[in-house]
Design a protein around this motif. Structure first.
Motif, short mmCIF file in Angstrom:
data_model
loop_
_atom_site.label_atom_id
_atom_site.label_comp_id
_atom_site.label_asym_id
_atom_site.label_seq_id
_atom_site.Cartn_x
_atom_site.Cartn_y
_atom_site.Cartn_z
N MET A 1 -18.07 -6.77 6.85
CA MET A 1 -17.81 -5.74 5.82
C MET A 1 -18.61 -4.35 5.83
O MET A 1 -18.16 -3.49 5.77
CB MET A 1 -17.65 -6.28 4.35
CG MET A 1 -16.87 -7.41 4.20
SD MET A 1 -15.16 -6.63 4.90
CE MET A 1 -14.94 -5.56 3.41
N HIS A 2 -19.92 -4.88 6.42
CA HIS A 2 -20.86 -3.48 6.71
C HIS A 2 -20.38 -2.85 7.75
O HIS A 2 -20.16 -1.44 7.99
CB HIS A 2 -22.29 -4.09 6.80
CG HIS A 2 -23.21 -2.80 7.18
ND1 HIS A 2 -23.63 -2.60 8.19
CD2 HIS A 2 -23.78 -1.86 6.34
CE1 HIS A 2 -24.33 -1.44 8.33
NE2 HIS A 2 -24.54 -1.19 7.01
N GLU A 3 -20.04 -3.37 9.03
CA GLU A 3 -19.58 -2.99 10.17
C GLU A 3 -18.15 -2.15 9.79
O GLU A 3 -17.78 -1.04 10.38
CB GLU A 3 -19.25 -3.86 11.19
CG GLU A 3 -20.72 -4.59 11.54
CD GLU A 3 -20.48 -5.80 12.56
OE1 GLU A 3 -19.42 -6.09 12.86
OE2 GLU A 3 -21.60 -6.24 13.14
N ALA A 4 -17.38 -2.77 9.05
CA ALA A 4 -16.13 -2.05 8.59
C ALA A 4 -16.31 -0.72 7.74
O ALA A 4 -15.64 0.35 8.22
CB ALA A 4 -15.18 -2.98 7.64
N GLY A 5 -17.28 -0.79 7.08
CA GLY A 5 -17.53 0.42 6.20
C GLY A 5 -17.92 1.53 7.22
O GLY A 5 -17.79 2.75 7.23
N GLU A 6 -18.77 1.07 8.20
CA GLU A 6 -19.35 2.03 9.26
C GLU A 6 -18.28 2.68 10.06
O GLU A 6 -18.09 3.87 10.37
CB GLU A 6 -20.31 1.36 9.99
CG GLU A 6 -21.71 1.39 9.69
CD GLU A 6 -22.77 0.57 10.25
OE1 GLU A 6 -22.36 -0.17 11.50
OE2 GLU A 6 -23.83 0.42 10.16
N LEU B 1 -14.51 7.42 10.86
CA LEU B 1 -13.22 7.77 11.07
C LEU B 1 -12.90 8.89 10.18
O LEU B 1 -12.00 9.58 10.43
CB LEU B 1 -12.10 6.67 10.85
CG LEU B 1 -12.09 5.62 12.08
CD1 LEU B 1 -11.22 4.38 11.57
CD2 LEU B 1 -11.53 6.13 13.13
N ALA B 2 -13.59 8.98 9.09
CA ALA B 2 -13.42 9.92 8.03
C ALA B 2 -14.82 10.76 7.98
O ALA B 2 -15.12 11.42 7.05
CB ALA B 2 -13.41 9.30 6.79
N LYS C 1 -5.09 -1.15 8.34
CA LYS C 1 -4.63 0.11 8.61
C LYS C 1 -4.09 0.83 7.58
O LYS C 1 -3.90 2.27 7.37
CB LYS C 1 -3.18 -0.29 9.58
CG LYS C 1 -3.60 -0.78 10.86
CD LYS C 1 -2.51 -1.48 11.67
CE LYS C 1 -2.69 -2.11 12.88
NZ LYS C 1 -1.43 -2.57 13.63
N CYS C 2 -3.77 0.20 6.45
CA CYS C 2 -3.37 1.07 5.12
C CYS C 2 -4.32 1.86 4.36
O CYS C 2 -4.54 2.71 4.11
CB CYS C 2 -2.76 -0.07 4.14
SG CYS C 2 -1.22 -0.86 4.95
N LEU C 3 -5.61 0.96 4.52
CA LEU C 3 -6.79 1.67 3.90
C LEU C 3 -7.22 2.83 4.82
O LEU C 3 -7.76 3.96 4.32
CB LEU C 3 -7.89 0.66 3.90
CG LEU C 3 -7.98 -0.68 3.03
CD1 LEU C 3 -9.02 -1.45 3.40
CD2 LEU C 3 -7.91 -0.43 1.91
N LEU C 4 -7.16 2.87 6.04
CA LEU C 4 -7.06 3.89 6.85
C LEU C 4 -6.18 5.24 6.33
O LEU C 4 -6.84 6.28 6.51
CB LEU C 4 -7.01 3.67 8.20
CG LEU C 4 -7.06 4.88 9.49
CD1 LEU C 4 -8.58 5.56 9.13
CD2 LEU C 4 -6.74 4.40 10.74
N TYR D 1 0.85 -1.05 0.05
CA TYR D 1 0.06 -0.12 -0.04
C TYR D 1 0.82 1.29 -0.12
O TYR D 1 0.39 2.50 -0.45
CB TYR D 1 -1.08 -0.05 1.13
CG TYR D 1 -2.25 -0.91 0.81
CD1 TYR D 1 -3.19 -0.24 -0.12
CD2 TYR D 1 -2.52 -1.91 1.37
CE1 TYR D 1 -4.27 -1.01 -0.46
CE2 TYR D 1 -3.40 -2.75 0.96
CZ TYR D 1 -4.30 -2.41 0.19
OH TYR D 1 -5.70 -3.17 -0.08
N ARG D 2 2.09 1.24 0.61
CA ARG D 2 3.01 2.52 0.49
C ARG D 2 3.19 2.90 -1.03
O ARG D 2 2.86 4.07 -1.36
CB ARG D 2 4.29 1.98 1.02
CG ARG D 2 5.17 3.32 1.09
CD ARG D 2 6.68 2.93 1.68
NE ARG D 2 6.47 2.54 2.91
CZ ARG D 2 7.05 1.30 3.17
NH1 ARG D 2 7.63 0.49 2.35
NH2 ARG D 2 6.96 1.01 4.40
N ASN D 3 3.39 1.97 -1.92
CA ASN D 3 3.51 2.39 -3.33
C ASN D 3 2.15 2.71 -4.07
O ASN D 3 1.88 3.89 -4.94
CB ASN D 3 3.98 0.96 -4.06
CG ASN D 3 3.93 1.24 -5.60
OD1 ASN D 3 4.61 2.18 -6.02
ND2 ASN D 3 3.50 0.33 -6.21
#
Length: 122
Positions: free
Chosen positions: A99-104, A109-110, A67-70, A36-38
């Motif tokens: 995955m719904h909970e992750a989206g929430e 966070l954003a 963490k990278c998606l964040l 993800y750095r790249n």
């Protein structure tokens, strides 16, 4: 169309076309930070953000990928706060409630970033 990553068993398809950045598939590679750095550097350097739709359609991701998606969300929020028209669509299958909970979680966070969570039936 720009292809940042081809979909493979452990890697998501990441592409950009017509003001839309798409991240889809599964993300559970051994070195998520290196991968993800790249990707993040390329997103920052190659994608105009004046008007951008970012589509996440992930089936699964591991903790290091999350963490990278964040980091991607932090960048998008920063660009949005700078006046850019950025919107996120987070897709999830009705079969994968996590995955719904992750989206929430990412939506919280954003906070302030236009963000739709969309269920895929079937």
């Amino acid at each position: 169309m720009l292809i940042f990553s081809d979909a493979e068993e452990r890697y998501p398809l990441i592409s950009y076309d017509a003001n839309t950045l798409t991240i889809e598939g599964r993300s559970f590679m051994d070195d998520a930070v290196g991968f993800y750095r790249n990707i993040i550097a390329r997103i920052k350097n190659e994608i105009p953000t004046e008007k951008l739709l970012v589509v996440f359609n992930l089936e699964y991701f591991n903790t290091s990928s999350s963490k990278c998606l964040l980091e991607i969300f932090k960048y998008l929020l920063d660009r949005h706060e700078a006046g850019h028209d950025i919107r996120v669509e987070w897709y999830y299958s009705e079969r994968f409630v996590d995955m719904h909970e992750a989206g929430e979680d990412y939506q919280d966070l954003a906070d302030g970033l236009p963000f739709d969570i969309i269920e895929i039936k079937g």
